[in-house]
Motif scaffolding. Structure first.
Motif, PDB file in Angstrom:
ATOM      1  N   THR A  84       0.902  -1.440  -0.015  1.00 47.25           N
ATOM      2  CA  THR A  84      -0.042  -0.230  -0.148  1.00 47.25           C
ATOM      3  C   THR A  84       0.790   0.973  -0.287  1.00 47.25           C
ATOM      4  O   THR A  84       0.241   2.526  -0.139  1.00 47.25           O
ATOM      5  CB  THR A  84      -0.782   0.204   1.442  1.00 47.25           C
ATOM      6  OG1 THR A  84      -0.100  -0.084   2.554  1.00 47.25           O
ATOM      7  CG2 THR A  84      -1.974  -0.698   1.536  1.00 47.25           C
ATOM      8  N   GLU A 203     -10.390  -6.733   5.286  1.00 51.19           N
ATOM      9  CA  GLU A 203      -9.838  -6.939   3.987  1.00 51.19           C
ATOM     10  C   GLU A 203      -9.061  -8.411   4.025  1.00 51.19           C
ATOM     11  O   GLU A 203      -7.721  -8.735   3.161  1.00 51.19           O
ATOM     12  CB  GLU A 203      -8.383  -6.137   3.238  1.00 51.19           C
ATOM     13  CG  GLU A 203      -7.152  -5.824   4.502  1.00 51.19           C
ATOM     14  CD  GLU A 203      -6.734  -4.483   3.675  1.00 51.19           C
ATOM     15  OE1 GLU A 203      -6.498  -4.880   2.515  1.00 51.19           O
ATOM     16  OE2 GLU A 203      -5.376  -4.789   5.255  1.00 51.19           O
ATOM     17  N   GLU A 206      -8.520  -9.728   0.244  1.00 50.62           N
ATOM     18  CA  GLU A 206      -7.295  -8.981  -0.377  1.00 50.62           C
ATOM     19  C   GLU A 206      -6.852  -9.190  -1.517  1.00 50.62           C
ATOM     20  O   GLU A 206      -7.244  -8.637  -2.941  1.00 50.62           O
ATOM     21  CB  GLU A 206      -6.630  -8.179   0.292  1.00 50.62           C
ATOM     22  CG  GLU A 206      -5.958  -8.901   1.107  1.00 50.62           C
ATOM     23  CD  GLU A 206      -4.456  -7.765   1.065  1.00 50.62           C
ATOM     24  OE1 GLU A 206      -4.285  -6.808   0.865  1.00 50.62           O
ATOM     25  OE2 GLU A 206      -3.697  -8.389   2.593  1.00 50.62           O
ATOM     26  N   LYS A 207      -6.315 -10.747  -0.975  1.00 52.12           N
ATOM     27  CA  LYS A 207      -5.639 -10.906  -2.588  1.00 52.12           C
ATOM     28  C   LYS A 207      -6.081 -11.658  -3.200  1.00 52.12           C
ATOM     29  O   LYS A 207      -5.332 -12.603  -4.308  1.00 52.12           O
ATOM     30  CB  LYS A 207      -4.124 -12.239  -1.728  1.00 52.12           C
ATOM     31  CG  LYS A 207      -3.118 -11.696  -0.901  1.00 52.12           C
ATOM     32  CD  LYS A 207      -2.386 -10.207  -2.041  1.00 52.12           C
ATOM     33  CE  LYS A 207      -1.195  -9.731  -0.699  1.00 52.12           C
ATOM     34  NZ  LYS A 207      -0.090  -9.051  -1.624  1.00 52.12           N
ATOM     35  N   HIS A 214      -7.527  -4.559  -5.670  1.00 53.57           N
ATOM     36  CA  HIS A 214      -7.812  -3.608  -4.187  1.00 53.57           C
ATOM     37  C   HIS A 214      -7.019  -2.751  -3.912  1.00 53.57           C
ATOM     38  O   HIS A 214      -5.965  -2.227  -3.912  1.00 53.57           O
ATOM     39  CB  HIS A 214      -7.580  -4.873  -3.517  1.00 53.57           C
ATOM     40  CG  HIS A 214      -7.764  -4.783  -2.155  1.00 53.57           C
ATOM     41  ND1 HIS A 214      -8.762  -5.044  -1.573  1.00 53.57           N
ATOM     42  CD2 HIS A 214      -6.574  -4.635  -0.844  1.00 53.57           C
ATOM     43  CE1 HIS A 214      -8.832  -4.546  -0.542  1.00 53.57           C
ATOM     44  NE2 HIS A 214      -7.260  -4.294   0.083  1.00 53.57           N
ATOM     45  N   ASN A 216      -6.903  -0.043  -0.872  1.00 52.12           N
ATOM     46  CA  ASN A 216      -7.041  -0.379   1.313  1.00 52.12           C
ATOM     47  C   ASN A 216      -7.317   0.709   1.304  1.00 52.12           C
ATOM     48  O   ASN A 216      -6.784   2.556   1.008  1.00 52.12           O
ATOM     49  CB  ASN A 216      -5.601  -0.102   1.506  1.00 52.12           C
ATOM     50  CG  ASN A 216      -5.808  -0.065   2.842  1.00 52.12           C
ATOM     51  OD1 ASN A 216      -6.593   0.483   4.093  1.00 52.12           O
ATOM     52  ND2 ASN A 216      -5.223  -1.567   4.396  1.00 52.12           N
ATOM     53  N   ASN A 232      -7.355  -8.099   9.149  1.00 56.06           N
ATOM     54  CA  ASN A 232      -6.793  -9.036   7.856  1.00 56.06           C
ATOM     55  C   ASN A 232      -6.420 -10.445   8.288  1.00 56.06           C
ATOM     56  O   ASN A 232      -6.190 -10.851  10.006  1.00 56.06           O
ATOM     57  CB  ASN A 232      -5.650  -8.436   7.671  1.00 56.06           C
ATOM     58  CG  ASN A 232      -5.796  -8.717   5.552  1.00 56.06           C
ATOM     59  OD1 ASN A 232      -5.456 -10.219   5.198  1.00 56.06           O
ATOM     60  ND2 ASN A 232      -4.728  -8.225   4.947  1.00 56.06           N
TER      61      ASN A 232
END
Length: 407
Positions: A84, A203, A206-207, A214, A216, A232
Protein backbone atom coordinates in the motif's frame (compact mmCIF):
# COMPACT_ATOMS: atom_id res chain seq x y z
CA UNK A 1 -29.27 -21.78 35.39
CA UNK A 2 -28.75 -18.04 35.30
CA UNK A 3 -27.38 -16.77 31.97
CA UNK A 4 -26.36 -13.15 31.35
CA UNK A 5 -28.66 -10.91 29.34
CA UNK A 6 -25.75 -10.18 26.98
CA UNK A 7 -25.21 -13.87 26.27
CA UNK A 8 -28.92 -14.42 25.68
CA UNK A 9 -28.95 -11.53 23.18
CA UNK A 10 -26.34 -13.18 20.96
CA UNK A 11 -27.94 -15.18 18.16
CA UNK A 12 -26.56 -18.49 16.96
CA UNK A 13 -25.81 -18.79 13.28
CA UNK A 14 -29.06 -19.49 11.39
CA UNK A 15 -27.10 -21.86 9.17
CA UNK A 16 -26.11 -24.19 12.01
CA UNK A 17 -29.15 -26.46 11.63
CA UNK A 18 -28.43 -27.11 7.95
CA UNK A 19 -24.72 -27.59 8.62
CA UNK A 20 -25.47 -30.04 11.41
CA UNK A 21 -27.83 -31.98 9.17
CA UNK A 22 -25.22 -32.06 6.38
CA UNK A 23 -22.65 -33.53 8.79
CA UNK A 24 -25.11 -36.12 10.10
CA UNK A 25 -25.93 -37.27 6.59
CA UNK A 26 -22.28 -37.42 5.60
CA UNK A 27 -21.42 -39.48 8.67
CA UNK A 28 -24.09 -42.01 7.68
CA UNK A 29 -22.43 -42.42 4.31
CA UNK A 30 -25.03 -40.49 2.34
CA UNK A 31 -23.21 -38.91 -0.66
CA UNK A 32 -23.95 -35.29 0.14
CA UNK A 33 -21.89 -32.48 -1.40
CA UNK A 34 -21.42 -29.05 0.11
CA UNK A 35 -21.04 -25.48 -1.13
CA UNK A 36 -20.71 -24.06 2.36
CA UNK A 37 -16.94 -23.98 2.78
CA UNK A 38 -15.62 -20.65 3.99
CA UNK A 39 -12.02 -21.78 3.69
CA UNK A 40 -9.61 -22.63 0.86
CA UNK A 41 -9.57 -26.28 -0.17
CA UNK A 42 -5.82 -25.98 -0.79
CA UNK A 43 -3.22 -27.16 1.70
CA UNK A 44 -0.99 -24.72 3.54
CA UNK A 45 2.15 -24.19 1.38
CA UNK A 46 5.12 -26.39 2.26
CA UNK A 47 7.50 -23.54 3.16
CA UNK A 48 5.03 -22.31 5.78
CA UNK A 49 4.62 -25.76 7.29
CA UNK A 50 8.39 -26.20 7.43
CA UNK A 51 8.72 -22.88 9.28
CA UNK A 52 6.34 -24.20 11.92
CA UNK A 53 8.30 -27.46 12.25
CA UNK A 54 11.51 -25.48 12.63
CA UNK A 55 9.92 -23.36 15.38
CA UNK A 56 8.99 -26.52 17.28
CA UNK A 57 12.47 -27.97 16.85
CA UNK A 58 13.93 -24.70 18.14
CA UNK A 59 11.62 -24.92 21.17
CA UNK A 60 9.75 -21.75 20.28
CA UNK A 61 6.92 -23.04 22.44
CA UNK A 62 6.63 -20.53 25.26
CA UNK A 63 4.67 -17.35 25.78
CA UNK A 64 5.27 -14.50 23.39
CA UNK A 65 4.25 -10.89 24.08
CA UNK A 66 0.48 -10.83 24.47
CA UNK A 67 -0.02 -8.73 21.34
CA UNK A 68 2.28 -10.87 19.20
CA UNK A 69 5.95 -11.17 18.39
CA UNK A 70 7.91 -8.17 17.18
CA UNK A 71 9.11 -10.26 14.23
CA UNK A 72 5.58 -10.92 12.99
CA UNK A 73 4.47 -7.35 13.67
CA UNK A 74 7.40 -6.10 11.61
CA UNK A 75 6.52 -8.53 8.83
CA UNK A 76 3.02 -7.03 8.81
CA UNK A 77 4.49 -3.51 8.66
CA UNK A 78 6.74 -4.51 5.75
CA UNK A 79 3.82 -6.14 3.98
CA UNK A 80 1.68 -3.01 4.41
CA UNK A 81 4.42 -0.76 3.01
CA UNK A 82 5.03 -3.07 0.07
CA UNK A 83 1.33 -3.46 -0.80
CA UNK A 84 0.00 0.00 0.00
CA UNK A 85 2.93 2.38 0.50
CA UNK A 86 1.71 3.06 4.04
CA UNK A 87 4.41 3.11 6.70
CA UNK A 88 3.46 1.73 10.08
CA UNK A 89 5.51 0.81 13.13
CA UNK A 90 5.05 -2.23 15.33
CA UNK A 91 3.10 0.00 17.75
CA UNK A 92 0.38 0.11 15.08
CA UNK A 93 -0.01 -3.68 14.90
CA UNK A 94 -1.64 -6.35 17.04
CA UNK A 95 -1.51 -10.08 16.28
CA UNK A 96 -4.69 -11.91 17.27
CA UNK A 97 -6.17 -15.40 17.36
CA UNK A 98 -7.62 -15.12 13.87
CA UNK A 99 -9.30 -12.30 11.98
CA UNK A 100 -12.52 -12.82 13.93
CA UNK A 101 -10.65 -12.16 17.18
CA UNK A 102 -9.11 -9.00 15.69
CA UNK A 103 -12.58 -7.73 14.77
CA UNK A 104 -13.96 -8.52 18.21
CA UNK A 105 -11.05 -6.71 19.85
CA UNK A 106 -11.61 -3.70 17.61
CA UNK A 107 -15.29 -3.36 18.48
CA UNK A 108 -14.51 -3.83 22.18
CA UNK A 109 -11.87 -1.10 21.98
CA UNK A 110 -13.98 1.62 20.32
CA UNK A 111 -17.59 1.08 21.44
CA UNK A 112 -19.42 2.27 24.51
CA UNK A 113 -22.89 0.99 25.43
CA UNK A 114 -25.43 2.25 22.90
CA UNK A 115 -22.91 3.24 20.23
CA UNK A 116 -24.07 2.36 16.71
CA UNK A 117 -22.16 0.59 13.96
CA UNK A 118 -23.38 0.77 10.36
CA UNK A 119 -23.25 -2.61 8.62
CA UNK A 120 -24.18 -3.00 4.93
CA UNK A 121 -26.32 -6.06 4.17
CA UNK A 122 -25.65 -8.68 3.00
CA UNK A 123 -22.94 -8.97 5.62
CA UNK A 124 -20.73 -11.66 7.10
CA UNK A 125 -22.87 -13.33 9.76
CA UNK A 126 -20.62 -12.48 12.73
CA UNK A 127 -20.45 -8.68 12.38
CA UNK A 128 -23.76 -7.91 14.15
CA UNK A 129 -23.10 -10.34 16.98
CA UNK A 130 -19.61 -8.94 17.56
CA UNK A 131 -21.09 -5.45 17.82
CA UNK A 132 -23.68 -6.69 20.31
CA UNK A 133 -21.00 -8.39 22.42
CA UNK A 134 -19.25 -5.01 22.64
CA UNK A 135 -22.51 -3.40 23.86
CA UNK A 136 -23.01 -1.69 20.51
CA UNK A 137 -26.06 -1.54 18.26
CA UNK A 138 -25.84 -2.77 14.65
CA UNK A 139 -27.57 -0.53 12.11
CA UNK A 140 -28.16 -2.12 8.71
CA UNK A 141 -28.15 -0.74 5.19
CA UNK A 142 -29.97 -3.10 2.83
CA UNK A 143 -28.22 -3.03 -0.54
CA UNK A 144 -29.60 -3.98 -3.95
CA UNK A 145 -28.31 -6.56 -6.41
CA UNK A 146 -28.78 -4.00 -9.19
CA UNK A 147 -26.13 -1.89 -7.46
CA UNK A 148 -23.79 -4.89 -7.09
CA UNK A 149 -24.78 -5.16 -3.42
CA UNK A 150 -23.15 -1.83 -2.61
CA UNK A 151 -24.86 0.91 -0.64
CA UNK A 152 -25.42 4.40 -1.97
CA UNK A 153 -24.20 7.53 -0.23
CA UNK A 154 -27.82 8.56 0.31
CA UNK A 155 -28.38 5.31 2.20
CA UNK A 156 -25.26 5.90 4.26
CA UNK A 157 -26.36 9.42 5.16
CA UNK A 158 -29.80 8.11 6.16
CA UNK A 159 -28.25 5.47 8.44
CA UNK A 160 -26.01 7.95 10.25
CA UNK A 161 -27.06 9.30 13.65
CA UNK A 162 -25.25 11.15 16.44
CA UNK A 163 -24.67 7.72 18.02
CA UNK A 164 -22.84 6.33 14.99
CA UNK A 165 -19.33 5.29 15.99
CA UNK A 166 -18.15 3.14 13.08
CA UNK A 167 -18.85 1.74 9.63
CA UNK A 168 -17.91 -1.77 8.50
CA UNK A 169 -16.45 -2.22 5.02
CA UNK A 170 -15.63 -5.72 3.76
CA UNK A 171 -13.93 -5.82 0.37
CA UNK A 172 -13.77 -8.25 -1.36
CA UNK A 173 -17.05 -9.22 0.24
CA UNK A 174 -18.29 -12.31 1.97
CA UNK A 175 -20.93 -13.30 0.81
CA UNK A 176 -21.23 -11.44 -2.51
CA UNK A 177 -17.65 -11.33 -3.83
CA UNK A 178 -18.10 -7.69 -4.81
CA UNK A 179 -15.12 -5.30 -4.68
CA UNK A 180 -15.30 -1.58 -3.89
CA UNK A 181 -13.60 0.73 -6.38
CA UNK A 182 -11.23 3.57 -5.52
CA UNK A 183 -13.93 6.11 -6.33
CA UNK A 184 -16.49 4.42 -4.10
CA UNK A 185 -14.03 4.14 -1.23
CA UNK A 186 -13.07 7.80 -1.61
CA UNK A 187 -16.70 8.81 -1.08
CA UNK A 188 -16.88 6.57 1.98
CA UNK A 189 -13.60 7.99 3.30
CA UNK A 190 -14.85 11.56 2.88
CA UNK A 191 -18.03 10.62 4.75
CA UNK A 192 -16.11 9.03 7.62
CA UNK A 193 -13.78 12.00 7.95
CA UNK A 194 -16.68 14.45 7.83
CA UNK A 195 -18.51 12.66 10.64
CA UNK A 196 -15.39 11.52 12.51
CA UNK A 197 -16.32 7.85 12.63
CA UNK A 198 -14.11 4.77 12.43
CA UNK A 199 -13.98 2.54 9.39
CA UNK A 200 -13.54 -1.13 10.27
CA UNK A 201 -11.85 -2.24 7.05
CA UNK A 202 -12.00 -6.02 6.71
CA UNK A 203 -9.71 -7.01 3.84
CA UNK A 204 -9.26 -10.70 4.67
CA UNK A 205 -9.80 -11.59 0.97
CA UNK A 206 -7.54 -8.82 -0.35
CA UNK A 207 -5.31 -11.12 -2.44
CA UNK A 208 -8.28 -12.85 -4.06
CA UNK A 209 -9.31 -10.12 -6.51
CA UNK A 210 -9.93 -11.22 -10.10
CA UNK A 211 -11.09 -8.04 -11.83
CA UNK A 212 -10.09 -4.52 -10.91
CA UNK A 213 -7.78 -3.74 -8.02
CA UNK A 214 -7.97 -4.04 -4.27
CA UNK A 215 -7.73 -0.60 -2.68
CA UNK A 216 -7.07 -0.10 1.01
CA UNK A 217 -9.17 2.84 2.19
CA UNK A 218 -6.37 4.01 4.50
CA UNK A 219 -4.33 4.99 1.43
CA UNK A 220 -6.83 7.72 0.54
CA UNK A 221 -5.44 10.41 2.82
CA UNK A 222 -3.94 11.01 6.25
CA UNK A 223 -7.29 11.84 7.85
CA UNK A 224 -8.98 8.60 6.84
CA UNK A 225 -5.87 6.61 7.71
CA UNK A 226 -6.19 7.81 11.32
CA UNK A 227 -9.82 6.60 11.43
CA UNK A 228 -9.23 3.22 9.77
CA UNK A 229 -8.85 -0.04 11.65
CA UNK A 230 -7.51 -2.55 9.12
CA UNK A 231 -8.30 -6.20 9.83
CA UNK A 232 -6.62 -9.04 7.96
CA UNK A 233 -5.17 -12.48 8.59
CA UNK A 234 -3.45 -15.53 7.21
CA UNK A 235 -6.51 -17.74 6.69
CA UNK A 236 -7.72 -17.05 3.16
CA UNK A 237 -4.54 -15.93 1.38
CA UNK A 238 -2.28 -18.70 2.65
CA UNK A 239 -4.81 -21.50 3.28
CA UNK A 240 -4.13 -21.22 7.03
CA UNK A 241 -7.64 -21.19 8.49
CA UNK A 242 -6.80 -23.60 11.30
CA UNK A 243 -3.60 -21.77 12.32
CA UNK A 244 -5.71 -18.92 13.79
CA UNK A 245 -3.56 -15.89 13.11
CA UNK A 246 -5.16 -12.57 12.32
CA UNK A 247 -4.02 -9.02 12.82
CA UNK A 248 -5.18 -5.43 13.00
CA UNK A 249 -3.39 -2.25 11.96
CA UNK A 250 -4.50 1.10 13.34
CA UNK A 251 -3.46 4.17 15.28
CA UNK A 252 -1.34 3.32 18.32
CA UNK A 253 -3.95 4.23 21.00
CA UNK A 254 -6.48 1.88 19.40
CA UNK A 255 -3.92 -0.92 19.17
CA UNK A 256 -2.89 -0.36 22.79
CA UNK A 257 -6.51 -0.66 23.94
CA UNK A 258 -6.97 -3.84 21.90
CA UNK A 259 -3.71 -5.25 23.27
CA UNK A 260 -4.70 -4.54 26.87
CA UNK A 261 -7.94 -6.45 26.46
CA UNK A 262 -6.27 -9.31 24.64
CA UNK A 263 -3.67 -9.65 27.38
CA UNK A 264 -6.44 -10.50 29.85
CA UNK A 265 -8.72 -12.47 27.52
CA UNK A 266 -6.41 -14.81 25.61
CA UNK A 267 -2.83 -13.59 26.02
CA UNK A 268 -0.63 -14.30 23.00
CA UNK A 269 -1.64 -16.15 19.82
CA UNK A 270 0.01 -19.50 19.19
CA UNK A 271 3.78 -19.06 19.10
CA UNK A 272 4.39 -21.68 16.40
CA UNK A 273 1.66 -20.30 14.15
CA UNK A 274 3.21 -16.84 14.53
CA UNK A 275 6.55 -18.16 13.25
CA UNK A 276 4.80 -19.83 10.32
CA UNK A 277 3.03 -16.55 9.57
CA UNK A 278 6.32 -14.67 9.32
CA UNK A 279 7.35 -17.11 6.59
CA UNK A 280 3.97 -16.72 4.91
CA UNK A 281 4.32 -12.94 4.69
CA UNK A 282 8.01 -12.83 3.78
CA UNK A 283 8.52 -16.05 1.79
CA UNK A 284 7.57 -17.23 -1.70
CA UNK A 285 4.21 -15.77 -2.80
CA UNK A 286 3.74 -17.78 -6.02
CA UNK A 287 1.18 -20.02 -4.30
CA UNK A 288 -1.31 -17.15 -4.33
CA UNK A 289 -1.35 -16.82 -8.13
CA UNK A 290 -1.75 -20.58 -8.52
CA UNK A 291 -4.70 -20.58 -6.15
CA UNK A 292 -6.30 -17.57 -7.84
CA UNK A 293 -6.04 -19.17 -11.28
CA UNK A 294 -7.95 -22.21 -10.06
CA UNK A 295 -10.60 -20.08 -8.36
CA UNK A 296 -11.17 -18.13 -11.58
CA UNK A 297 -11.77 -21.36 -13.54
CA UNK A 298 -14.29 -22.52 -10.95
CA UNK A 299 -16.00 -19.13 -10.75
CA UNK A 300 -16.36 -18.80 -14.51
CA UNK A 301 -17.89 -22.27 -14.80
CA UNK A 302 -20.33 -21.66 -11.95
CA UNK A 303 -21.49 -18.25 -13.20
CA UNK A 304 -22.18 -19.58 -16.69
CA UNK A 305 -23.89 -22.71 -15.41
CA UNK A 306 -26.07 -20.98 -12.82
CA UNK A 307 -27.29 -18.39 -15.31
CA UNK A 308 -28.30 -21.21 -17.66
CA UNK A 309 -30.66 -22.80 -15.09
CA UNK A 310 -34.25 -21.57 -15.25
CA UNK A 311 -35.23 -19.62 -12.14
CA UNK A 312 -31.66 -19.02 -10.98
CA UNK A 313 -29.22 -16.20 -11.68
CA UNK A 314 -26.08 -14.63 -10.29
CA UNK A 315 -23.68 -11.78 -10.87
CA UNK A 316 -20.03 -12.41 -11.52
CA UNK A 317 -18.08 -11.95 -8.27
CA UNK A 318 -14.85 -9.98 -8.62
CA UNK A 319 -13.18 -11.33 -5.49
CA UNK A 320 -13.23 -13.82 -2.58
CA UNK A 321 -14.59 -17.29 -3.43
CA UNK A 322 -18.35 -17.01 -3.15
CA UNK A 323 -21.29 -16.67 -5.52
CA UNK A 324 -24.44 -15.04 -4.16
CA UNK A 325 -27.09 -16.84 -6.20
CA UNK A 326 -30.51 -15.24 -6.74
CA UNK A 327 -33.21 -17.86 -6.10
CA UNK A 328 -36.24 -15.55 -6.09
CA UNK A 329 -37.40 -17.10 -9.35
CA UNK A 330 -38.04 -20.45 -7.64
CA UNK A 331 -39.50 -19.14 -4.37
CA UNK A 332 -43.22 -18.84 -3.74
CA UNK A 333 -43.76 -21.98 -5.74
CA UNK A 334 -44.62 -25.58 -4.97
CA UNK A 335 -41.76 -28.06 -5.09
CA UNK A 336 -42.55 -31.74 -4.51
CA UNK A 337 -45.87 -30.89 -2.90
CA UNK A 338 -44.41 -28.26 -0.55
CA UNK A 339 -44.66 -24.49 -0.90
CA UNK A 340 -41.16 -23.01 -0.65
CA UNK A 341 -41.26 -19.39 0.49
CA UNK A 342 -37.74 -18.63 1.73
CA UNK A 343 -34.14 -19.33 0.83
CA UNK A 344 -33.79 -21.26 4.09
CA UNK A 345 -36.70 -23.55 3.20
CA UNK A 346 -35.22 -24.06 -0.26
CA UNK A 347 -31.83 -25.02 1.18
CA UNK A 348 -33.49 -27.48 3.56
CA UNK A 349 -35.43 -29.16 0.79
CA UNK A 350 -32.50 -29.31 -1.63
CA UNK A 351 -30.38 -30.91 1.08
CA UNK A 352 -33.12 -33.48 1.74
CA UNK A 353 -33.79 -34.32 -1.89
CA UNK A 354 -30.76 -33.36 -3.97
CA UNK A 355 -28.12 -33.97 -1.28
CA UNK A 356 -26.57 -30.53 -1.74
CA UNK A 357 -25.73 -28.26 1.22
CA UNK A 358 -25.88 -24.52 0.65
CA UNK A 359 -25.98 -21.44 2.90
CA UNK A 360 -29.26 -19.47 2.82
CA UNK A 361 -29.06 -15.69 2.72
CA UNK A 362 -31.17 -14.95 5.81
CA UNK A 363 -28.03 -15.27 7.93
CA UNK A 364 -26.43 -12.55 5.82
CA UNK A 365 -29.30 -10.11 6.29
CA UNK A 366 -31.27 -10.64 3.06
CA UNK A 367 -33.77 -13.17 1.75
CA UNK A 368 -33.99 -14.58 -1.74
CA UNK A 369 -30.37 -15.65 -2.19
CA UNK A 370 -28.09 -18.58 -1.50
CA UNK A 371 -24.32 -18.42 -0.95
CA UNK A 372 -22.25 -20.97 -2.83
CA UNK A 373 -18.53 -21.35 -2.18
CA UNK A 374 -16.19 -22.31 -5.00
CA UNK A 375 -13.43 -23.12 -2.53
CA UNK A 376 -14.12 -26.74 -3.41
CA UNK A 377 -13.24 -29.09 -6.23
CA UNK A 378 -14.63 -28.94 -9.76
CA UNK A 379 -16.04 -32.41 -9.18
CA UNK A 380 -18.11 -31.16 -6.24
CA UNK A 381 -19.13 -28.06 -8.19
CA UNK A 382 -20.34 -29.96 -11.27
CA UNK A 383 -22.06 -32.65 -9.20
CA UNK A 384 -23.74 -30.09 -6.97
CA UNK A 385 -25.03 -27.92 -9.82
CA UNK A 386 -26.26 -31.00 -11.69
CA UNK A 387 -28.25 -32.03 -8.63
CA UNK A 388 -29.68 -28.53 -8.11
CA UNK A 389 -30.85 -28.41 -11.72
CA UNK A 390 -32.40 -31.88 -11.43
CA UNK A 391 -34.17 -30.80 -8.23
CA UNK A 392 -35.73 -27.82 -10.01
CA UNK A 393 -36.79 -30.12 -12.86
CA UNK A 394 -38.66 -32.35 -10.41
CA UNK A 395 -36.28 -35.29 -10.66
CA UNK A 396 -35.17 -35.59 -7.00
CA UNK A 397 -36.43 -37.89 -4.28
CA UNK A 398 -36.40 -37.34 -0.52
CA UNK A 399 -33.67 -39.24 1.33
CA UNK A 400 -34.50 -40.94 4.64
CA UNK A 401 -31.81 -40.69 7.30
CA UNK A 402 -31.49 -40.79 11.09
CA UNK A 403 -31.17 -37.56 13.10
CA UNK A 404 -29.32 -39.44 15.84
CA UNK A 405 -26.14 -40.35 13.98
CA UNK A 406 -23.88 -38.03 15.93
CA UNK A 407 -22.61 -38.82 19.39
Amino acid sequence: MRISEKAKAISPSPTLAIDSKFKQMKKQGIPVVGFGAGEPDFNTPENIKQAAIKAIENNFTRYTPASGTLELKQAVCDKMEKDTGLKYTTANVIICNGGKHALTNAFMAILNPGDEVIIPAPYWVSYPEMVKMADGIPVYIETEEENNFKFTMDQLEAAFTPKTRALVINTPSNPTGMVYTREELQEIADFAVKHEIYVIFDEIYEKLVYEGQHINIATLGDEIRKLTIIVNGMAKTYAMTGWRIGYAVAEAPVIKAMSNMQSHATSNPNSIAQSASVEALTGDQSFIDQMKAEYIKRRDYMVKRINSIEGLSCREPHGAFYIFMNVKGVLGKEHYGRMIHTAHELCEDILDRALVAMVPSEGFGLDGYVRLSYATSMEVITTGLDRIEEYLQGKSEKIVYSDNSLD
